[in-house]
Scaffold this motif. Structure first.
Motif, PDB file in Angstrom:
ATOM      1  N   ALA A  46      72.757  63.811  37.766  1.00 24.80           N
ATOM      2  CA  ALA A  46      72.639  64.856  38.783  1.00 24.80           C
ATOM      3  C   ALA A  46      71.249  64.867  39.408  1.00 24.80           C
ATOM      4  N   VAL A  47      70.225  64.644  38.576  1.00 26.90           N
ATOM      5  CA  VAL A  47      68.855  64.568  39.109  1.00 26.90           C
ATOM      6  C   VAL A  47      68.733  63.409  40.089  1.00 26.90           C
ATOM      7  N   ALA A  48      69.320  62.259  39.732  1.00 25.17           N
ATOM      8  CA  ALA A  48      69.277  61.099  40.628  1.00 25.17           C
ATOM      9  C   ALA A  48      70.010  61.402  41.935  1.00 25.17           C
ATOM     10  N   ALA A  49      71.145  62.113  41.839  1.00 24.61           N
ATOM     11  CA  ALA A  49      71.882  62.470  43.051  1.00 24.61           C
ATOM     12  C   ALA A  49      71.071  63.422  43.932  1.00 24.61           C
ATOM     13  N   LEU A  50      70.380  64.373  43.314  1.00 23.42           N
ATOM     14  CA  LEU A  50      69.519  65.279  44.084  1.00 23.42           C
ATOM     15  C   LEU A  50      68.384  64.511  44.755  1.00 23.42           C
ATOM     16  N   LEU A 115      67.009  54.361  41.024  1.00 24.57           N
ATOM     17  CA  LEU A 115      66.288  54.966  42.153  1.00 24.57           C
ATOM     18  C   LEU A 115      65.195  54.036  42.665  1.00 24.57           C
ATOM     19  N   MET A 116      64.527  53.332  41.758  1.00 25.42           N
ATOM     20  CA  MET A 116      63.506  52.368  42.192  1.00 25.42           C
ATOM     21  C   MET A 116      64.131  51.247  43.026  1.00 25.42           C
ATOM     22  N   ILE A 117      65.303  50.790  42.600  1.00 27.90           N
ATOM     23  CA  ILE A 117      65.985  49.733  43.359  1.00 27.90           C
ATOM     24  C   ILE A 117      66.382  50.241  44.741  1.00 27.90           C
ATOM     25  N   GLN A 118      66.862  51.466  44.810  1.00 28.85           N
ATOM     26  CA  GLN A 118      67.179  52.066  46.111  1.00 28.85           C
ATOM     27  C   GLN A 118      65.943  52.102  47.004  1.00 28.85           C
ATOM     28  N   ALA A 119      64.815  52.522  46.426  1.00 34.83           N
ATOM     29  CA  ALA A 119      63.572  52.598  47.204  1.00 34.83           C
ATOM     30  C   ALA A 119      63.138  51.215  47.661  1.00 34.83           C
ATOM     31  N   GLY A 120      63.264  50.206  46.797  1.00 33.52           N
ATOM     32  CA  GLY A 120      62.876  48.854  47.177  1.00 33.52           C
ATOM     33  C   GLY A 120      63.733  48.302  48.296  1.00 33.52           C
ATOM     34  N   THR A 121      65.036  48.528  48.219  1.00 31.75           N
ATOM     35  CA  THR A 121      65.932  48.051  49.277  1.00 31.75           C
ATOM     36  C   THR A 121      65.616  48.720  50.602  1.00 31.75           C
TER      37      THR A 121
END
Length: 531
Positions: A46-50, A115-121
Motif C-alpha cells: 500500500a505504501v508503494a501504491a501511495l 520503486l527504484m526500478i520505476q524511478a530508473g525507467t
C-alpha cells in the motif's frame, strides 16, 4: 551562461525530476525502516501504491515545466511525459500482480527495489544527458538483482539472479564503452546538442561513429533480449517466479527501447540513409531484427514450459520492435518516416505491456491442488470449461500477441511493418520491404504456439483440477490488461496520437529554449572545441 539562467535551469530540472525523487525517497525510507518496523506485506504494498500515486500527481503538476534543452540534463517533452505516465500506470498493474509475492520480512526491500526500478525507467525516458541516462539504466539493473533474489531464495532463483547479474554487468560495460565514443565524437554529453553536432560535415568520423553505435546497441540488446545478447532470457525466466518473469518481460524492454530512441535514432538518423554511418546502422538493425524474430519464434515452437515459451516470445517481440528502429534509422532524412518508425515502437510497447502482463496474470491466478502454479501448456488443458473467465482473458491476450485483427497487437504490428514499408523509397528500399515481409511471415509462425495454447484450453481435457488464487488485486490487474488489449485494438486513436506526439518531440532538434541565445552559444562552443 549567467548565474540566474543556471539557477533557473537547476530549479526546473529538479521540478521535472520530482516524480523520480519522490519514488526514490519512499524506496530509501522503506528499506531503511525495514529492520525496525514489522508490518504485513499488504501495508508495504500500500505504501508503494501511495508513492506511485504521489509521483503521478507530481508528474501531472509539472507538465508545463520546460528546462532549457541545451543546458538542462532532462527534458519534459511529450515522450518524457507520456512514457513516465504509462510507466506509472503499469506500476499499479505490477503491484496488483506482486502483492502476495514476497514474504512479510522481505516485503519492504522488494517493494522498495520496485520503486527504484520505476524511478530508473522514468529517468531514462526524461534524460537529455548521456551520464544521467546511464544512471537511469543502472537504477533499473541493480534493484532488479534484488527482485530476483528477494522473492524466493531457492536454488533456481539464485541461479537466475547470478546469470542476470554477470550478463547485466557485461552489457553495462559494453554500453558505457559506446557512450565514451559518442561523447568523444562531439565533446558534449547533452543529447539535443549531439543531435545537431552529428549532422555537421566533419562529425562524426564513420569509424568512430560506427563503434559508438555498435557498442551502444550491444548494451541495449541485452535489455530488450535481442540477438546476440538474448540467451539469458529463457533460463532466467524459468528460474524466476511468475511475477518476476512478467516484470522481466516488460520493464527491460521499455527502458531499452526508450534508450535506443533517445541515444541513437534521435541523434544519428537525421543524416539520412545515404550517409555511410547511417547506412551501416540500418544494416546492423536489419540483421538484429531478422535474427531476433526468427530465433525467438523458431525456438518457441519447441517449448512446453510456459515461462520458457514466453521468454522466446519476448525475444521475438523484441525483433518486431527492432523493425521500427530500423525504419526510423532508414527514414531519417524524411521526418515523417522517422516519426512513424519511432511511433510504431512506442505504440507496440504499450500494446505489449497489456497483452504480456495480462497473460502472466492468468498464470499467476491459477493454482494446482498442491498449491503450485501452472508450469506447462498441458496444465492449461480444459481451462476454457473449468475457468471460462480466466480462459477468455488469456485468449484475448494470446490473440493480441498473435496479431489477430481488432486487437492491440494487430494495430502495433501493422504500425511497425507499415513504417518499414513507408521507408522503402530510394536506396535500400528493397531491403526494408523484405524485412517487413519477413516480419509478417514471422508473425504467422509465432501464431502457431499461441493458438496451440488456445486450442488446448478449449478442446483439451483437464489433467488435474485448478483453483483460483491471487485475490482481487490479481484479478483486477489481469482483467484490466485483457480489456485494454481489446479496447486498444478497436479504438487506438488516443494512444496513437500520444505516441506520434512523443515521437515528434523525441526527434525535435530546434525546441524553444528559456533563453534562446544560449542554444547557439552552446553549439558554437562545442564546435570550436572540436576544431
Amino acid at each position: 551562461m549567467t548565474p540566474e539562467f543556471a539557477y533557473r535551469t537547476v530549479q526546473q530540472t529538479l521540478l521535472v525530476l520530482t516524480p523520480e525523487i519522490l519514488l526514490l525517497a519512499v524506496a530509501i525510507a522503506m528499506m531503511t525502516a525495514s529492520p525496525f518496523l514489522r508490518a504485513a506485506r499488504a501495508r508495504w504494498c500500500a505504501v508503494a501504491a501511495l508513492a506511485l500515486g504521489g509521483s503521478l500527481l507530481a508528474l501531472l503538476a509539472g507538465r508545463d515545466v520546460a528546462p532549457d534543452v541545451y543546458a538542462g540534463g532532462v527534458v519534459n517533452d511529450a515522450l518524457s511525459f507520456y512514457a513516465r505516465l504509462f510507466i506509472l500506470l503499469t506500476g499499479f498493474v505490477f503491484l496488483g500482480l506482486a502483492h502476495e509475492e514476497p514474504s512479510d520480512e522481505r516485503a519492504p526491500e522488494f517493494f522498495g527495489a520496485f520503486l527504484m526500478i520505476q524511478a530508473g525507467t522514468m529517468l531514462v525516458s526524461a534524460s537529455n544527458d548521456l551520464i544521467l541516462l546511464f544512471i537511469g539504466l543502472e537504477l533499473v539493473s541493480i534493484p532488479t538483482y534484488l527482485l530476483l533474489y528477494l522473492s524466493r531464495r531457492t536454488a533456481s532463483t539464485q541461479e537466475a539472479a547470478t546469470k542476470y547479474f554477470f550478463l547485466s554487468v557485461f552489457a553495462s560495460a559494453l554500453l558505457l564503452y559506446g557512450l565514451t565514443f559518442l561523447y568523444g565524437l562531439t565533446g558534449t554529453t547533452n543529447l539535443k546538442a549531439l543531435s545537431i553536432l552529428t549532422t555537421l560535415p566533419y562529425v562524426p568520423q564513420v569509424s568512430l561513429g560506427l563503434v559508438a553505435i555498435v557498442f551502444v546497441m550491444a548494451g541495449l540488446c541485452f535489455r530488450v533480449a535481442a540477438v546476440p545478447l538474448h540467451f539469458y532470457a529463457p533460463d532466467v525466466y524459468q528460474g524466476s517466479p511468475v511475477v518476476i518473469a512478467a516484470f522481466l518481460a516488460w520493464i527491460p524492454k521499455a527502458v531499452g527501447f526508450l534508450a535506443m530512441i533517445r541515444l541513437l535514432t534521435a541523434v544519428f538518423a537525421f543524416r539520412g540513409l545515404e550517409d555511410p554511418l547511417v547506412h551501416k546502422a540500418v544494416l546492423l538493425c536489419w540483421i538484429i531484427a531478422l535474427a531476433t524474430m526468427t530465433l525467438g519464434n523458431s525456438v518457441a515452437l519447441l517449448q512446453t514450459n510456459l515461462k520458457r515459451l514466453f521468454a522466446y516470445s519476448s525475444i521475438a517481440h523484441a525483433g518486431y520492435m527492432m523493425v521500427g528502429v530500423t525504419a526510423a534509422f532508414a527514414g531519417g532524412a524524411n521526418a515523417s518516416t522517422l516519426y512513424y518508425g519511432v511511433e510504431g515502437v512506442l505504440f507496440y510497447l504499450v500494446a505489449y505491456a497489456f497483452m504480456t502482463l495480462g497473460a502472466f496474470g492468468v498464470f499467476l491466478a491459477l493454482r494446482k491442488a498442491d498449491g503450485r502454479g501452472v508450469a506447462t501448456i498441458d496444465d492449461l488443458s480444459g481451462l476454457g470449461w473449468t475457468h471460462p473467465l480466466l480462459a477468455f482473458g488469456l485468449t484475448l491476450c494470446l490473440l493480441s500477441l498473435t496479431g489477430f485483427p481488432f486487437l492491440a497487437g494487430f494495430v502495433g504490428k501493422f504500425q511497425l511493418f507499415a513504417s518499414a514499408l513507408s521507408a522503402t523509397s530510394g536506396e535500400g528500399g528493397g531491403a526494408l520491404t523484405l524485412l517487413a515481409v519477413l516480419g509478417m511471415l514471422n508473425a504467422a509462425v509465432g501464431a502457431f504456439y499461441y493458438l496451440r495454447i488456445i486450442v488446448l484450453m478449449y478442446l483439451g481435457q483437464a489433467a488435474e483440477p485448478l483453483t483460483r488464487g491471487g485475490g482481487w488485486p490479481v484479478a483486477l490487474a489481469t482483467g484490466t490488461c485483457a480489456a485494454l488489449s481489446f479496447i486498444l485494438g478497436l479504438y487506438p486513436d488516443p494512444v496513437a496520437r500520444a505516441c506520434r506526439e512523443a515521437a515528434i518531440a523525441a526527434n525535435v532538434r530546434t525546441a524553444p529554449v528559456a533563453e534562446p541565445e544560449q542554444a547557439p552559444a552552446v553549439v558554437a562552443d562545442v564546435a570550436s572545441a572540436r576544431d
